[in-house]
Scaffold this active site. Structure first.
Site, PDB file in Angstrom:
ATOM      1  N   ARG A  33       0.844  -1.209   0.000  1.00 36.37           N
ATOM      2  CA  ARG A  33       0.000   0.000   0.000  1.00 36.37           C
ATOM      3  C   ARG A  33       0.884   1.266   0.000  1.00 36.37           C
ATOM      4  NH1 ARG A  33      -0.764   4.645   2.397  1.00 36.37           N
ATOM      5  NH2 ARG A  33      -0.398   3.689   4.428  1.00 36.37           N
ATOM      6  N   ASP A  34       1.497   1.555   1.133  1.00 43.45           N
ATOM      7  CA  ASP A  34       2.276   2.797   1.258  1.00 43.45           C
ATOM      8  C   ASP A  34       3.414   2.815   0.232  1.00 43.45           C
ATOM      9  OD1 ASP A  34       3.028   5.206   2.322  1.00 43.45           O
ATOM     10  OD2 ASP A  34       3.333   4.472   4.351  1.00 43.45           O
ATOM     11  N   CYS A  71       5.696  10.252   0.809  1.00 44.53           N
ATOM     12  CA  CYS A  71       4.582  11.059   1.296  1.00 44.53           C
ATOM     13  C   CYS A  71       4.436  12.233   0.342  1.00 44.53           C
ATOM     14  CB  CYS A  71       4.852  11.540   2.715  1.00 44.53           C
ATOM     15  SG  CYS A  71       3.540  12.583   3.359  1.00 44.53           S
ATOM     16  N   ASN A  93       9.101   4.144   4.062  1.00 41.14           N
ATOM     17  CA  ASN A  93       8.974   3.598   5.413  1.00 41.14           C
ATOM     18  C   ASN A  93      10.270   2.901   5.766  1.00 41.14           C
ATOM     19  OD1 ASN A  93       5.839   3.574   6.075  1.00 41.14           O
ATOM     20  ND2 ASN A  93       6.123   3.161   3.909  1.00 41.14           N
ATOM     21  N   HIS A 125       8.636   6.803   8.856  1.00 41.19           N
ATOM     22  CA  HIS A 125       9.347   6.961   7.583  1.00 41.19           C
ATOM     23  C   HIS A 125      10.794   7.321   7.898  1.00 41.19           C
ATOM     24  CE1 HIS A 125       6.126   6.886   4.390  1.00 41.19           C
ATOM     25  NE2 HIS A 125       5.449   6.744   5.514  1.00 41.19           N
ATOM     26  N   HIS A 175       4.338   4.023  13.028  1.00 37.57           N
ATOM     27  CA  HIS A 175       4.647   3.966  11.595  1.00 37.57           C
ATOM     28  C   HIS A 175       5.678   5.057  11.299  1.00 37.57           C
ATOM     29  CE1 HIS A 175       2.996   3.698   7.275  1.00 37.57           C
ATOM     30  NE2 HIS A 175       3.597   4.866   7.245  1.00 37.57           N
TER      31      HIS A 175
HETATM   32 ZN    ZN Z   1       3.500   6.022   5.448  1.00 39.46          ZN
END
Ligand code: ZN
Length: 303
Positions: free
Chosen positions: A15-16, A240, A249, A209, A207
Site C-alpha cells: 500500500r504505502d 509522502c 517507510n 518513515h 509507523h
Molecule cells: Zn506512510
C-alpha cells in the site's frame, strides 16, 4: 534497556510503498508478493486502499487482492479507506479490517477539507457504524503527530484530543504515523509513554518513515516506552506526497535484522524477506532505502 521479547510487524509495502511508485503493478505480481510475505511469516499485511482509482490508480485492484486472499487463515489483511464508499468496497470483497486516517496538523486538515482533525474524526462515526454492522474491524491512524511541515512540532495536547475523538467514535486501535519523518527518539519515547499511560485500552501501532535516517532509532525509543506493533515496508518503499524528499517507510528487512540481532522475536524469516525485498527492488526498477539489501546481514560477515 527495557525491551520486549516479541513484536508484531505489519508489512505496508503493497500500500504505502506501491502507491508512491509511478509503475502500476500487475495484480498477479502483488498476489505473489503477498503470498511470499505470508510465507516469510507476516501475520499482518496492509494490502492496499479503497480510494478513487482515478486519484490512486496504483490501488485500483485492491478489491481483487482481497477476493483472492480472503481464505488465508491467521493473517490479518487491512486496507486504508477514506469514506463510506471505501467501506462498501471492503464489505463486497471480503476485507475484514479497514483503517481511517486523519492528519494531526490543523493547518493541513483545514487546507484539505476545512475541518479540524477532531471534526474529521467525529465525521468517521457513520463509516465506523457501517463497517461494524457488517462485522468489520476499524482502526484509525494519526499522521504527523510528531511534527508537520505546517506547524512544526505538534503539541501533546493536540494528539491527545484526536485520540479522544477516535475513542468517542469507538475506535481503540490507533496508529501514530510519522509520514513527515520529523520524529526524534526522545520525543517518541515521551509521547508513547504518555499515550500508553493515559489510554491503556488502546492498541498502539507506530509507523515511521526514514526521511532523515531516524526511523530505526525511533522504533527502539518506542519499544522502550512499551510499544510492540510497528509498520514497515519491503525494501524501504514508500513516500509522502506532502513532504519534499520524503523517504520510504523503514525497511522491513532492516527492522527484522535489527530485531534478530537484539534477540527480539518477530516471527519473520529474515532470509526469505531479504530475497523478497530484492525481488521487489527489481520490480520497481530503482534503488530503494534498504541497508540490508546493500550490506547484507552482520552474521554473514563472520567467516
Ligand atoms: Zn506512510
Amino acid at each position: 534497556m527495557k525491551l520486549p521479547s516479541k513484536i508484531t510487524l505489519c508489512e505496508v509495502g503493497l500500500r504505502d510503498g506501491l502507491q508512491n511508485e509511478t509503475k502500476i503493478f500487475q495484480t498477479s505480481d502483488k498476489l505473489a508478493i503477498a503470498n511470499e510475505l505470508i510465507y516469510a511469516g507476516f501475520k499482518v499485511i496492509e494490502l492496499g486502499s479503497f480510494m478513487s482509482p482515478k486519484a490512486v490508480p496504483q490501488m485500483a485492484d485492491t478489491d481483487e487482492l482481497f477476493l483472492q486472499l480472503q481464505d488465508v487463515e491467521n493473517v490479518e489483511f487491512r486496507a486504508l479507506i477514506a469514506n463510506k464508499k471505501g467501506v462498501e468496497r471492503a464489505i463486497h470483497c471480503g476485507c475484514r479490517k479497514v483503517k481511517l486516517n486523519v492528519s494531526a496538523s490543523l493547518g493541513h486538515n483545514l487546507a484539505n477539507i476545512n475541518m479540524t482533525p477532531e471534526e474529521s474524526v467525529a465525521g468517521f462515526k457513520e463509516i465506523y457504524n457501517l463497517a461494524v454492522d457488517h462485522g468489520l474491524e476499524v482502526s484509525g491512524s494519526i499522521s504527523m503527530p510528531f511534527g508537520s511541515p505546517w506547524e512544526g512540532k505538534i503539541s501533546l495536547e493536540s494528539v491527545r484530543s484526536i485520540v479522544e475523538a477516535y475513542l468517542k467514535v469507538g475506535i481503540d486501535e490507533i496508529s501514530l504515523s510519522d509520514a513527515s519523518g520529523m520524529a526524534v527518539p526522545n520525543q517518541v519515547y515521551s509521547i508513547c509513554s504518555s499515550m500508553k499511560k493515559s489510554y491503556p485500552q488502546v492498541k498502539w501501532w507506530l509507523h515511521f518513515h526514514n526521511t532523515r535516517g531516524m526511523a530505526i532509532a525511533n522504533i527502539v525509543a518506542a519499544m522502550q516506552a512499551g510499544i510492540t506493533h510497528f509498520d514497515s515496508s519491503l525494501a524501504g518503499l514508500g513516500g509522502c506526497p506532502f513532504v519534499p524528499g520524503a523517504a520510504g517507510n523503514v525497511a522491513s528487512e532492516d527492522t527484522v535484522h535489527m530485531m534478530d540481532e537484539m534477540g527480539i522475536d518477530t516471527g519473520i524469516d529474515v532470509l526469505k524477506l531479504i530475497e523478497l525485498a530484492g525481488k521487489m527492488q527489481q520490480l520497481v526498477g530503482h534503488d530503494t532505502d534498504s541497508y540490508i539489501l546493500k550490506a547484507g546481514r552482520s552474521k554473514d560477515l563472520i567467516k
